[in-house]
Design an enzyme around this catalytic site. Structure first.
Site, mmCIF file in Angstrom:
data_model
loop_
_atom_site.group_PDB
_atom_site.id
_atom_site.type_symbol
_atom_site.label_atom_id
_atom_site.label_comp_id
_atom_site.label_asym_id
_atom_site.label_seq_id
_atom_site.Cartn_x
_atom_site.Cartn_y
_atom_site.Cartn_z
ATOM 1 C CD GLU A 10 -3.013 -0.888 0.185
ATOM 2 O OE1 GLU A 10 -3.168 0.246 -0.297
ATOM 3 O OE2 GLU A 10 -3.675 -1.870 -0.162
ATOM 4 C CB CYS A 28 -1.613 7.157 1.389
ATOM 5 S SG CYS A 28 -2.923 6.268 2.251
HETATM 6 P P1 NAD Z 1 8.454 5.253 4.245
HETATM 7 O O1 NAD Z 1 8.380 4.465 2.989
HETATM 8 O O2 NAD Z 1 9.579 6.196 4.415
HETATM 9 O O3 NAD Z 1 8.526 4.276 5.513
HETATM 10 C C1 NAD Z 1 7.563 3.268 5.703
HETATM 11 C C2 NAD Z 1 8.201 2.156 6.520
HETATM 12 O O4 NAD Z 1 9.251 1.577 5.751
HETATM 13 C C3 NAD Z 1 8.814 2.606 7.834
HETATM 14 O O5 NAD Z 1 8.589 1.628 8.813
HETATM 15 C C4 NAD Z 1 10.292 2.674 7.503
HETATM 16 O O6 NAD Z 1 11.120 2.492 8.625
HETATM 17 C C5 NAD Z 1 10.418 1.493 6.550
HETATM 18 N N1 NAD Z 1 11.587 1.545 5.666
HETATM 19 C C6 NAD Z 1 12.328 2.619 5.293
HETATM 20 N N2 NAD Z 1 13.328 2.225 4.466
HETATM 21 C C7 NAD Z 1 13.190 0.890 4.300
HETATM 22 C C8 NAD Z 1 13.890 -0.086 3.526
HETATM 23 N N3 NAD Z 1 14.930 0.247 2.778
HETATM 24 N N4 NAD Z 1 13.456 -1.368 3.571
HETATM 25 C C9 NAD Z 1 12.376 -1.710 4.308
HETATM 26 N N5 NAD Z 1 11.680 -0.838 5.065
HETATM 27 C C10 NAD Z 1 12.081 0.452 5.048
HETATM 28 O O7 NAD Z 1 7.033 5.976 4.392
HETATM 29 P P2 NAD Z 1 6.564 6.966 5.534
HETATM 30 O O8 NAD Z 1 7.305 8.249 5.352
HETATM 31 O O9 NAD Z 1 6.607 6.292 6.853
HETATM 32 O O10 NAD Z 1 5.017 7.158 5.156
HETATM 33 C C11 NAD Z 1 4.584 8.030 4.181
HETATM 34 C C12 NAD Z 1 4.322 7.325 2.865
HETATM 35 O O11 NAD Z 1 3.458 6.211 3.084
HETATM 36 C C13 NAD Z 1 3.595 8.202 1.877
HETATM 37 O O12 NAD Z 1 4.112 7.980 0.588
HETATM 38 C C14 NAD Z 1 2.160 7.693 1.945
HETATM 39 O O13 NAD Z 1 1.391 7.947 0.801
HETATM 40 C C15 NAD Z 1 2.380 6.244 2.170
HETATM 41 N N6 NAD Z 1 1.184 5.637 2.787
HETATM 42 C C16 NAD Z 1 0.406 4.804 2.050
HETATM 43 C C17 NAD Z 1 -0.762 4.267 2.601
HETATM 44 C C18 NAD Z 1 -1.672 3.359 1.817
HETATM 45 O O14 NAD Z 1 -2.537 2.718 2.421
HETATM 46 N N7 NAD Z 1 -1.556 3.300 0.495
HETATM 47 C C19 NAD Z 1 -1.111 4.593 3.910
HETATM 48 C C20 NAD Z 1 -0.288 5.453 4.631
HETATM 49 C C21 NAD Z 1 0.873 5.967 4.060
#
Ligand code: NAD
Length: 515
Positions: free
Chosen positions: A283, A317
């Protein structure tokens, strides 16, 4: 027009201890505090691991520490999950559902303390906390109903093309589910995967965002521990995504990897999961359009526009990323949206009257500021807001925006409303679809059937007519197309992600083979 707000400096002085509360005192806190990972039913203290600050976004002051979990912690968590899963899957659906129900009741019991934690760890206003807690208990209640969807004794008979053959089709839990979650709706977005995974008989390894490791991770461990979940069924490892994320996503013990976060990281997570032939459920980001046609009820379009852009500082999101407004109502819409934005109470989210708190972290703050500044340099006009002060972004409405300006072309994830003009529906649809994302959207038109026709032309997973894009309903499929993800959450759609369908056939009469 400037929104009044309590500055972080005032907040530090006025709120006193409230501003730097001891999170150890929350009713659901583990007895030795939050500075531990939770593996195999044990709170394993930081020890010689590095520590990561828990930062209050309103004051930017560290209010706690969590461990920077290691690859060894991840391996231990997966080992515990693997050894606990079979016995858990063998429990009856009623037993599994009752543990989820007990955890759900605890979310209700600790509602006020959760609201406080949301303010301190996420910068979330009271309204947002209430919305998130309702979504959390809603997804848990639906998960309880799903518990019997993966009962291997509940077989469906399917007609066979082979004479004398009886086909039995059934579902069983996928096994161990790795879950990586973001910081914006941390409790809910972790729980929407954790609760159905557990109810269906899986075991879980959860890595919350470092920015919200308590409310998005350790708090879930604590709730389920109090609810009586057996050791090892839920394990929570805190730590930087850049350090342990790939080990979580690419672990050979994971049958499913559920990731909610940015598209950039989702591509890496999906790649690591696919390498292990684990099922990726992704997601990801969005660039959602709020389309206001010439036939819109402007009162409703503006109401939806304010809610969809500024709830939780636009950090969802499914927030409105762009307002696409017909040229005949453009000026009036911009004026009304700007007026409403300027009236929103901004400040310390511990004040229950506040609707717009700080954005969650420094990088978030800098990204939003850069996107707005670059767009203003390219010709966008600030109609309200536009002030950036520490991690506070004043609710900002921009007119004269073009679809390729940075604030519209990229997911800004802030309390910012770029308004773009269009002259006919074909142009509106083309503008809305001119993005790699395809998550949510909305269309305003008094003729709902005409709006549905427009909605069908939008290349997104979800569209809401005469509303705004910020909708999630635990009974309806949630998810995006294109760069917004793979798979669907909620109800029977999440069952598809978290279970395996199996086939056993019985040849009841001797079969005639061709040789
Ligand atoms: P992010 O991708 O920076 O981080 C999400 C998670 O991934 C965190 O737990 C982070 O620690 C982890 N992460 C970071 N680098 C990683 C790697 N290399 N390998 C594995 N895991 C890693 O996102 P964010 O800043 O926490 O959230 C914002 C983003 O999430 C926005 O783009 C938003 O649109 C999206 N989002 C999507 C939904 C949905 O349901 N589609 C819901 C909420 C947020």
């Amino acid at each position: 027009m400037e929104s009044e707000r309590q500055s972080p400096t005032d907040a530090e002085t006025d709120a006193g201890e409230e501003t730097t509360p001891d999170l150890k005192d929350l009713g659901f806190a583990p007895s030795n505090g939050w500075n531990a990972v939770y593996v195999d039913g044990e709170w394993r203290a930081q020890g010689d691991r590095a520590g990561l600050d828990v930062v209050d976004p309103t004051t930017r002051v560290a209010v706690g520490t969590i461990p920077a979990g290691t690859d060894e912690d991840v391996d231990a968590a997966y080992a515990a999950a693997e050894s606990a899963q079979r016995e858990w899957a063998d429990r009856t659906p009623e037993e599994r559902a009752s543990v989820v129900a007990a955890a759900r009741e605890l979310v209700g019991k600790y509602h006020e303390e959760f609201a406080h934690l949301f303010a301190v760890e996420c910068g979330g206003a009271r309204l947002k906390a209430d919305i998130e807690l309702d979504l959390t208990t809603g997804t848990m209640a639906v998960a309880e109903e799903l518990a019997d969807a993966a009962d291997p004794t509940d077989t469906e008979e399917r007609e066979s093309a082979v004479e004398g053959k009886r086909n039995l089709v059934f579902r069983e839990p996928a096994g161990v589910v790795g879950i990586i979650s973001p910081w914006n709706f941390p409790l809910y977005l972790s729980m929407r995967a954790v609760a159905p995974a557990i109810a269906l008989g899986n075991a879980v390894v959860l890595k919350p965002s470092t920015h919200t490791a308590i409310v998005g991770g350790l708090a879930l461990a604590s709730l389920f521990e109090e609810a009586g979940l057996p050791d090892g069924v839920l394990n929570v490892v805190t730590g930087e995504g850049s350090a342990i994320g790939e080990t979580i996503a690419g672990h050979p013990a994971a049958s499913v990897v559920s990731f909610t976060g940015s598209t950039e990281v989702g591509r890496k997570v999906g790649g690591a999961a696919a390498e292990q032939l684990s099922t990726p459920a992704l997601e990801l980001g969005g660039n959602n359009a709020h389309i206001v046609t010439a036939e819109a009820d402007l009162d409703r379009a503006v109401d939806g526009g304010v809610f969809g852009s500024f709830t939780h500082q636009g950090q969802e999101c499914i927030s409105i990323n762009r307002h696409l407004v017909h040229e005949s109502v453009y000026d009036e819409y911009v004026e009304r949206l700007a007026e409403r934005a300027s009236e929103l109470p901004v400040g310390d989210p511990r004040d229950e009257a506040v609707l717009v708190g700080p954005v969650q972290n420094a990088s978030q703050f800098e990204t939003i500021r850069d996107l707005v500044e670059q767009s203003v340099e390219q010709g966008a006009n600030i109609e309200s807001g536009g002030e950036f002060d520490d991690w506070f972004v004043e609710p900002t409405v921009l007119s004269g925006v073009e679809n390729d300006m940075p604030v519209a072309a990229e997911e800004h994830f802030g309390p910012v409303a770029p308004v773009i003009s269009f002259s006919d529906i074909d142009e509106a649809v083309a503008l809305a679809n001119d993005t790699e994302y395809g998550l949510s959207g909305s269309v305003h038109c008094e003729d709902a059937e005409r709006a549905i026709d427009i909605a069908r032309r939008l290349d997104t997973g979800m569209v809401h007519v005469n509303d705004q894009p910020l909708n999630d309903d635990p009974n309806v499929a949630f998810g995006g197309v294109n760069a917004s993800g793979i798979g669907r959450y909620n109800a029977e759609w999440i069952v598809e992600e978290l279970t395996e369908t199996r086939w056993i056939s019985v040849q009841e009469e001797a079969r005639e083979y061709p040789f």
